[in-house]
Design an enzyme around this catalytic site. Structure first.
Site, PDB file in Angstrom:
ATOM      1  N   GLY A 100      33.948 -15.212  53.598  1.00 40.64           N
ATOM      2  CA  GLY A 100      34.650 -14.839  54.543  1.00 40.64           C
ATOM      3  C   GLY A 100      34.338 -15.776  55.727  1.00 40.64           C
ATOM      4  CB  THR A 101      31.208 -17.241  57.066  1.00 42.05           C
ATOM      5  OG1 THR A 101      30.660 -16.052  57.221  1.00 42.05           O
ATOM      6  CG2 THR A 101      30.662 -18.216  57.766  1.00 42.05           C
ATOM      7  CG  ASN A 109      31.813  -6.976  62.229  1.00 40.71           C
ATOM      8  OD1 ASN A 109      32.487  -7.640  62.923  1.00 40.71           O
ATOM      9  ND2 ASN A 109      30.589  -7.372  62.231  1.00 40.71           N
ATOM     10  CD  GLN A 151      33.851  -5.079  57.411  1.00 37.47           C
ATOM     11  OE1 GLN A 151      33.967  -4.154  56.992  1.00 37.47           O
ATOM     12  NE2 GLN A 151      32.691  -5.914  57.630  1.00 37.47           N
ATOM     13  CG  HIS A 157      30.581  -9.501  50.339  1.00 36.15           C
ATOM     14  ND1 HIS A 157      29.558  -8.977  50.919  1.00 36.15           N
ATOM     15  CD2 HIS A 157      31.227 -10.626  51.301  1.00 36.15           C
ATOM     16  CE1 HIS A 157      29.354  -9.628  52.250  1.00 36.15           C
ATOM     17  NE2 HIS A 157      30.170 -10.524  52.376  1.00 36.15           N
ATOM     18  CB  THR A 196      34.472 -27.281  40.285  1.00 35.85           C
ATOM     19  OG1 THR A 196      34.598 -28.466  40.238  1.00 35.85           O
ATOM     20  CG2 THR A 196      35.040 -26.388  39.032  1.00 35.85           C
ATOM     21  CB  CYS A 204      25.694 -12.357  59.833  1.00 36.50           C
ATOM     22  SG  CYS A 204      27.128 -12.117  58.656  1.00 36.50           S
TER      23      CYS A 204
HETATM   24  C1  LIG Z   1      34.949  -9.101  60.482  1.00 37.77           C
HETATM   25  C2  LIG Z   1      34.116 -10.237  59.644  1.00 37.77           C
HETATM   26  N1  LIG Z   1      34.360 -11.497  59.340  1.00 37.77           N
HETATM   27  C3  LIG Z   1      33.852 -12.330  58.688  1.00 37.77           C
HETATM   28  C4  LIG Z   1      32.856 -11.982  57.791  1.00 37.77           C
HETATM   29  C5  LIG Z   1      32.012 -12.959  56.909  1.00 37.77           C
HETATM   30  O1  LIG Z   1      32.308 -12.572  55.601  1.00 37.77           O
HETATM   31  P1  LIG Z   1      31.340 -13.207  54.631  1.00 37.77           P
HETATM   32  O2  LIG Z   1      30.016 -12.355  54.646  1.00 37.77           O
HETATM   33  O3  LIG Z   1      31.935 -13.347  53.307  1.00 37.77           O
HETATM   34  O4  LIG Z   1      30.870 -14.435  55.012  1.00 37.77           O
HETATM   35  C6  LIG Z   1      32.474 -10.744  57.855  1.00 37.77           C
HETATM   36  C7  LIG Z   1      31.161  -9.986  57.176  1.00 37.77           C
HETATM   37  O5  LIG Z   1      30.421  -9.332  57.421  1.00 37.77           O
HETATM   38  C8  LIG Z   1      33.009  -9.574  58.459  1.00 37.77           C
HETATM   39  O6  LIG Z   1      32.826  -8.280  58.763  1.00 37.77           O
END
Ligand SMILES: Cc1ncc(COP(=O)(O)O)c(C=O)c1O
Length: 375
Positions: A66-67, A143, A171, A194, A230, A318
């Site tokens: 997601g990041t 989150n 989320q 995930h 890839t 994180c």
């Molecule tokens: C609102 C939100 N955006 C982005 C992310 C980032 O996702 P990832 O853990 O897959 O990098 C998270 C992860 O906690 C999240 O809660």
């Protein structure tokens, strides 16, 4: 009880990943027949993502998280918007990227949140009026508090002022009705597997117009050049299966998580009347309870619960390595002490009623114990 950090991959997801590794390990970019199962897998995953999320088309760019999807979206917005407008309660993948863009010379406005944990729409309007053709990046669900942002109003404001829009739906997917995505029609929308019982290390960015994308990774021409490298076909297969499983029982899943969260919260609040809920309790996603145990050290509570087999957290996963109070709670106006006294509990489809009840009893007892010590 930390499912906003991550969720266990369901057995069917593990099987889908293994199956893809066995049968679709070919390189989707290979011209020969060995690449065909992998190409088919990617085509099907895009179709399914479109089907479940109700996006106008299949323009999903697969990413490693997601990041990464958020960074790709923000970099692309920066290319086309006169200014990035985002919000103080966003995930660090947005806020850190916005800071970097600002250091590189792009005007960036981080607007305030209300004490209820929502984007301040008046401030958003003011910023949109001040910056023509800006780009807005807003999360759908926070989150940490689980507060659902007024996404329809935000979308309408962005459109009214000719701004581009990115929605961080990390989320939201699998936890609320997402069939409004077609109506919202955002320029970008990010997700990560995930958070809905898929594998970690795979996400996606929906792009309304791929022409807006400014690739983060360049190299080979994979994904039409929008994201070189890839593809992680096994992870993508797992993400697709997780999405299928969730959307086949979407309403049951949401109702189940809401029931557990409510049982848990009611028991804790009944036994500890001094505990407060952070964020607007009526506008929260089904699974999240962020509680302020005023007067005690939340880290001590998290530590004691850990030894008893109850996993919860103080801020987003994180940032838990850093001894800083939650930036989200601070932006909502909580004092440093209140932020340190707050703990997030987040339920998932694999939790049971028994777990929610037992956890609530233990949390309440531990909180009372610590309250006496800290008094
Ligand atoms: C609102 C939100 N955006 C982005 C992310 C980032 O996702 P990832 O853990 O897959 O990098 C998270 C992860 O906690 C999240 O809660």
């Amino acid at each position: 009880m930390d499912h906003n950090a991550t969720t266990p991959p369901l057995p069917e997801v593990v099987e889908a990943v293994c199956e893809a590794l066995r049968t679709a390990y070919g390189n989707p970019s290979s011209g020969h027949r060995q690449g065909e199962p992998a190409r088919r897998l990617l085509r099907r995953a895009r179709e399914r993502l479109q089907g479940y999320l109700g996006t106008p088309d299949e323009q999903f760019i697969f990413t490693g998280s997601g990041t990464e999807a958020n960074n790709l979206a923000l970099r692309s917005l920066a290319r086309h918007g006169s200014c990035i407008i985002t919000n103080a309660i966003e995930h660090s993948s947005i806020l850190s990227c916005a800071t970097r863009l600002q250091d590189e010379g792009l005007p960036t406005k981080v607007i305030t949140a209300t004490s209820e944990g929502e984007v301040d729409l008046c401030v958003l309007r003011q910023q949109l009026l001040a910056h023509r053709h800006a780009a807005v990046s807003i999360q759908w669900i926070n989150n940490e508090t689980g507060v659902i942002q007024p996404i329809r109003e935000i979308t309408a404001l962005a459109r009214e002022h000719g701004a581009l829009l990115h929605i961080d739906a990390a989320q939201a997917i699998g936890k609320i009705d997402t069939n409004v995505i077609g109506d919202l029609d955002p320029d970008f929308l990010s997700l990560t597997a995930h958070k809905f019982n898929g594998p970690a290390g795979v996400g996606a960015l929906y792009a309304r117009q791929t022409a807006l994308i400014d690739p983060l990774c360049i190299g080979g021409g994979q994904q039409d050049g929008w994201h070189a490298g890839t593809e992680n076909t096994a992870g993508i297969a797992g993400m697709q299966r997780a999405l299928e499983l969730r959307y086949n029982k979407h309403h049951e899943a949401i109702a189940h998580m809401a029931e557990l969260r409510d049982i848990f919260e009611k028991t804790v609040l009944d036994r500890c009347s001094w505990v407060r809920i952070n964020g607007n309790r009526d506008k929260r996603v089904c699974n999240t309870s962020n509680l302020c145990f005023e007067g005690i050290d939340g880290q001590a509570l998290v530590g004691r619960l850990d030894t008893l087999g109850i996993y919860c957290s103080q801020s987003s996963a994180c940032t838990t390595g850093r001894p800083e109070p939650s930036h989200v709670l601070r932006a909502m106006g909580l004092s440093e002490a209140q932020a340190y006294a707050s703990v997030r509990f987040s339920f998932g489809v694999t939790n049971t009623h028994q777990e929610a009840e037992l956890a609530a009893t233990i949390v309440a007892a531990e909180a009372e114990h610590l309250k006496r010590i800290f008094a």
